[in-house]
Design an enzyme around this catalytic site. Structure first.
Site, mmCIF file in Angstrom:
data_model
loop_
_atom_site.group_PDB
_atom_site.id
_atom_site.type_symbol
_atom_site.label_atom_id
_atom_site.label_comp_id
_atom_site.label_asym_id
_atom_site.label_seq_id
_atom_site.Cartn_x
_atom_site.Cartn_y
_atom_site.Cartn_z
ATOM 1 N N GLN A 12 65.208 68.835 70.202
ATOM 2 C CA GLN A 12 64.538 67.629 70.003
ATOM 3 C C GLN A 12 63.161 67.664 69.570
ATOM 4 O O GLN A 12 62.421 68.179 70.345
ATOM 5 C CB GLN A 12 64.558 66.726 71.227
ATOM 6 C CG GLN A 12 64.114 65.446 71.211
ATOM 7 C CD GLN A 12 63.679 64.844 72.676
ATOM 8 O OE1 GLN A 12 63.488 65.551 73.470
ATOM 9 N NE2 GLN A 12 63.550 63.612 72.468
ATOM 10 N N GLY A 13 62.951 67.374 68.299
ATOM 11 C CA GLY A 13 61.561 67.676 67.381
ATOM 12 C C GLY A 13 60.888 66.225 67.399
ATOM 13 O O GLY A 13 60.922 65.813 66.389
ATOM 14 N N SER A 60 57.844 65.420 69.782
ATOM 15 C CA SER A 60 56.356 65.301 69.842
ATOM 16 C C SER A 60 55.550 66.287 69.181
ATOM 17 O O SER A 60 56.115 67.460 68.560
ATOM 18 C CB SER A 60 56.168 65.929 71.762
ATOM 19 O OG SER A 60 56.842 65.099 72.539
ATOM 20 N N GLU A 72 68.443 60.104 77.676
ATOM 21 C CA GLU A 72 67.988 61.280 78.412
ATOM 22 C C GLU A 72 67.776 60.850 79.701
ATOM 23 O O GLU A 72 68.209 61.605 80.814
ATOM 24 C CB GLU A 72 66.851 61.812 77.631
ATOM 25 C CG GLU A 72 65.912 63.093 78.477
ATOM 26 C CD GLU A 72 64.564 63.486 77.715
ATOM 27 O OE1 GLU A 72 64.033 62.384 77.079
ATOM 28 O OE2 GLU A 72 64.137 64.540 78.273
ATOM 29 N N GLU A 119 52.762 57.802 83.724
ATOM 30 C CA GLU A 119 51.712 56.751 83.471
ATOM 31 C C GLU A 119 52.567 55.976 82.557
ATOM 32 O O GLU A 119 52.814 54.685 82.374
ATOM 33 C CB GLU A 119 50.538 57.087 82.752
ATOM 34 C CG GLU A 119 49.571 57.681 83.615
ATOM 35 C CD GLU A 119 49.839 59.235 84.202
ATOM 36 O OE1 GLU A 119 50.779 59.587 83.416
ATOM 37 O OE2 GLU A 119 49.283 59.762 84.907
HETATM 38 C C1 LIG Z 1 58.568 71.058 80.170
HETATM 39 C C2 LIG Z 1 58.384 70.170 78.710
HETATM 40 C C3 LIG Z 1 59.476 70.263 77.908
HETATM 41 C C4 LIG Z 1 59.319 69.306 76.810
HETATM 42 N N1 LIG Z 1 60.299 69.227 75.782
HETATM 43 C C5 LIG Z 1 60.046 68.417 74.609
HETATM 44 C C6 LIG Z 1 61.028 68.821 73.746
HETATM 45 O O1 LIG Z 1 62.117 69.328 73.832
HETATM 46 N N2 LIG Z 1 61.025 67.682 72.659
HETATM 47 C C7 LIG Z 1 59.614 66.977 72.638
HETATM 48 O O2 LIG Z 1 59.621 66.257 71.456
HETATM 49 N N3 LIG Z 1 58.786 66.946 73.254
HETATM 50 C C8 LIG Z 1 58.942 67.774 74.611
HETATM 51 N N4 LIG Z 1 58.166 67.736 75.495
HETATM 52 C C9 LIG Z 1 56.714 67.062 75.414
HETATM 53 C C10 LIG Z 1 56.494 65.722 76.293
HETATM 54 O O3 LIG Z 1 57.618 64.554 75.785
HETATM 55 C C11 LIG Z 1 55.216 65.054 76.020
HETATM 56 O O4 LIG Z 1 54.402 66.232 76.596
HETATM 57 C C12 LIG Z 1 54.741 63.875 76.754
HETATM 58 O O5 LIG Z 1 55.535 62.689 76.109
HETATM 59 C C13 LIG Z 1 53.384 63.620 76.727
HETATM 60 O O6 LIG Z 1 52.696 63.633 75.697
HETATM 61 P P1 LIG Z 1 51.601 64.542 75.362
HETATM 62 O O7 LIG Z 1 51.602 65.938 75.852
HETATM 63 O O8 LIG Z 1 51.095 64.454 74.012
HETATM 64 O O9 LIG Z 1 50.463 63.814 76.347
HETATM 65 P P2 LIG Z 1 49.486 62.402 75.897
HETATM 66 O O10 LIG Z 1 50.477 61.507 75.281
HETATM 67 O O11 LIG Z 1 48.312 62.859 75.032
HETATM 68 O O12 LIG Z 1 49.091 61.869 77.139
HETATM 69 C C14 LIG Z 1 48.016 62.731 77.927
HETATM 70 C C15 LIG Z 1 47.690 61.828 79.207
HETATM 71 O O13 LIG Z 1 47.184 60.580 79.019
HETATM 72 C C16 LIG Z 1 48.137 59.516 79.542
HETATM 73 N N5 LIG Z 1 48.554 58.365 78.571
HETATM 74 C C17 LIG Z 1 48.740 58.318 77.310
HETATM 75 N N6 LIG Z 1 48.935 56.937 76.916
HETATM 76 C C18 LIG Z 1 48.759 56.218 78.058
HETATM 77 C C19 LIG Z 1 48.986 54.771 78.108
HETATM 78 N N7 LIG Z 1 49.092 54.171 76.999
HETATM 79 N N8 LIG Z 1 48.573 54.554 79.394
HETATM 80 C C20 LIG Z 1 48.408 55.112 80.271
HETATM 81 N N9 LIG Z 1 48.217 56.468 80.402
HETATM 82 C C21 LIG Z 1 48.398 57.082 78.919
HETATM 83 C C22 LIG Z 1 49.407 60.339 79.612
HETATM 84 O O14 LIG Z 1 50.353 59.652 80.826
HETATM 85 C C23 LIG Z 1 49.062 61.771 80.019
HETATM 86 O O15 LIG Z 1 48.429 61.688 81.635
HETATM 87 C C24 LIG Z 1 58.141 68.564 76.685
HETATM 88 C C25 LIG Z 1 56.990 68.483 77.674
HETATM 89 C C26 LIG Z 1 57.392 69.280 78.709
HETATM 90 C C27 LIG Z 1 56.071 69.543 79.812
#
Ligand SMILES: Cc1cc2nc3c(=O)[nH]c(=O)nc-3n(C[C@H](O)[C@H](O)[C@H](O)COP(=O)(O)OP(=O)(O)OC[C@H]3O[C@@H](n4cnc5c(N)ncnc54)[C@H](O)[C@@H]3O)c2cc1C
Length: 403
Positions: free
Chosen positions: A123-124, A126, A241, A361
């Site tokens: 899944q691409g 993020s 999911e 969150e």
């Molecule tokens: C083990 C693992 C597997 C994954 N596999 C995939 C995958 O296969 N494909 C894929 O596409 N992604 C994948 N992900 C990515 C995952 O979906 C993202 O890491 C997640 O959605 C958070 O995005 P970010 O890391 O950019 O954090 P950010 O969005 O930058 O968030 C940083 C912090 O800010 C908080 N925050 C952000 N916006 C708000 C808001 N509006 N209100 C309150 N708090 C907020 C968040 O809760 C977090 O604590 C994976 C992640 C992990 C850990």
């Protein structure tokens, strides 16, 4: 909600238990690459017995099972300590999305190899600057005749190193609102311009990757759900999911709690009143999780699609699993610092639970706005609060991509 199984559901569970007792493949090898082949073989076995796409319609190679039967299946798999199938993202997200939005040709082309694990999916969604605020993603697809040329970067792409197909969300229109300019593609991972670089996790494993896309070509017929409709298709993917996760998560936490109680007994920790209180609280949370998984299921049975309720068990699961593994490490004391201890591994892996599949969150925001119908808070930009809409608020662009 009636929680009693019908005679037919009980018969299904008994038949499945019997099948698992005969076909269980034994413990999974610890080495990542052997583990993957082991799970692929296991999925083939499940598929030949009709269990891989259990709730998929018969015409697409499934068994047409009810959602309750799918929930029983997920529970029994965890209860038997059986491995997960290799193509988990294809089974839980890719297949249901193709069944929902795909053309007849796409259904014909993609569904059978998902079930047989011949073609693994990833899944691409993020990107380095777009996780929770998924709609802000920057990967661009530009039309070139009957193809699209894609440039950009994805990150945290689970299973990209073994995948044949990627559910790729890319921007195809810069001129419209950010969530309206997205398109959902199926990208062939085995082509020039797709570069996969593994990322090492705190556990030492590399489940996920960085994905660099340079002039990648995707034929027009690989769009799912129509050009510019990527946001709706992505929301469906994420809802599947979260819904798919709830039942197995509830049983997995119950099993882990039983193991933790055994550990506490073994270490004489059950005499400590604070430990007893923490165990009791975990028991309550685990039961709560199971009942909320059932609540989400009832809602899905009424509407036919997984709704925003799926966010609640995902949040509860991550909180409970983290609290559980923290208690285990407290009980283990310095023994918990040993490399290779299963509780140490679980503790470290649980750190990702509140991020993967949407952060806690973001899930709280979804529950507040779309389940409870509370107004949205003012944005930092100074926008006034707006009333929430249900079930899917097209204006809400913070969803958090998958695992
Ligand atoms: C083990 C693992 C597997 C994954 N596999 C995939 C995958 O296969 N494909 C894929 O596409 N992604 C994948 N992900 C990515 C995952 O979906 C993202 O890491 C997640 O959605 C958070 O995005 P970010 O890391 O950019 O954090 P950010 O969005 O930058 O968030 C940083 C912090 O800010 C908080 N925050 C952000 N916006 C708000 C808001 N509006 N209100 C309150 N708090 C907020 C968040 O809760 C977090 O604590 C994976 C992640 C992990 C850990």
């Amino acid at each position: 909600m009636d929680l009693t199984l019908t005679p037919a559901e009980q018969a299904f569970r008994d038949e499945l238990r019997e099948w698992l007792s005969v076909h269980h493949p034994g413990p999974e090898p610890e080495d990542d690459s052997y583990g993957f082949e082991f799970r692929r073989k296991w999925q083939r076995e499940l598929n030949s017995a009709g269990y891989a796409g259990l709730s998929w319609p018969h015409e697409y190679g499934g068994r047409g099972a009810t959602l309750i039967e799918q929930a029983i299946f997920n529970e029994e798999l965890v209860r038997a300590d059986a491995p997960q199938p290799a193509n988990v993202l294809g089974l839980v997200m890719g297949g249901p999305v193709v069944i929902h939005y795909g053309t007849p040709e796409q259904k014909e082309r993609y569904l059978a190899p998902i079930l047989s694990a011949e073609e693994i999916w990833c899944q691409g969604f993020s990107e380095p600057d777009s996780g929770s605020d998924l709609a802000s993603l920057k990967t661009r697809a530009v039309r070139d005749g009957d193809r699209w040329v894609v440039n950009g970067q994805k990150v945290w792409t689970t299973l990209a190193h073994t995948a044949k197909w990627c559910m790729l969300l890319a921007r195809t229109d810069q001129a419209v609102a950010k969530h309206k300019g997205l398109t959902y593609f199926l990208m062939d991972m085995e082509q020039e311009g797709v570069q996969v670089r593994p990322l090492r996790q705190i556990t030492g494993e590399s489940e996920f990757n960085e994905l660099f896309l340079e002039d990648v070509r995707i034929p027009n017929e690989n769009i799912v759900g129509g050009e510019g409709n990527g946001w709706n298709v992505a929301i469906t993917t994420l809802a599947h999911e979260r819904a798919g996760l709830a039942f197995s998560a509830a049983v997995a936490v119950r099993r882990a709690l039983n193991e933790l109680i055994a550990l506490c007994r073994e270490r004489g920790a059950t005499d400590d009143p604070i430990t007893r209180q923490r165990l009791a609280q975990l028991h309550v949370e685990t039961e709560n999780l199971r009942l909320n998984a059932l609540r989400g299921l009832s809602a899905q049975m009424r509407t036919g699609v997984p709704g925003p309720e799926g966010s609640l068990p995902k949040w509860q699961w991550s909180d409970t699993n983290q609290a559980l593994t923290e208690l285990a490490l407290d009980v283990l004391g310095e023994d918990g610092l040993r490399v290779g201890d299963q509780w140490t591994y679980r503790f470290l892996r649980a750190r990702a639970n509140s991020i993967e599949g949407g952060t806690t969150e973001i899930l709280k925001n979804i529950i507040a706005e779309r389940v409870l119908g509370l107004p949205r808070a003012a944005r930092p930009s100074g926008d006034p609060p707006r009333p929430a809409t249900t079930p899917i608020d097209a204006e809400t662009t913070e969803v958090g991509a998958g695992r």
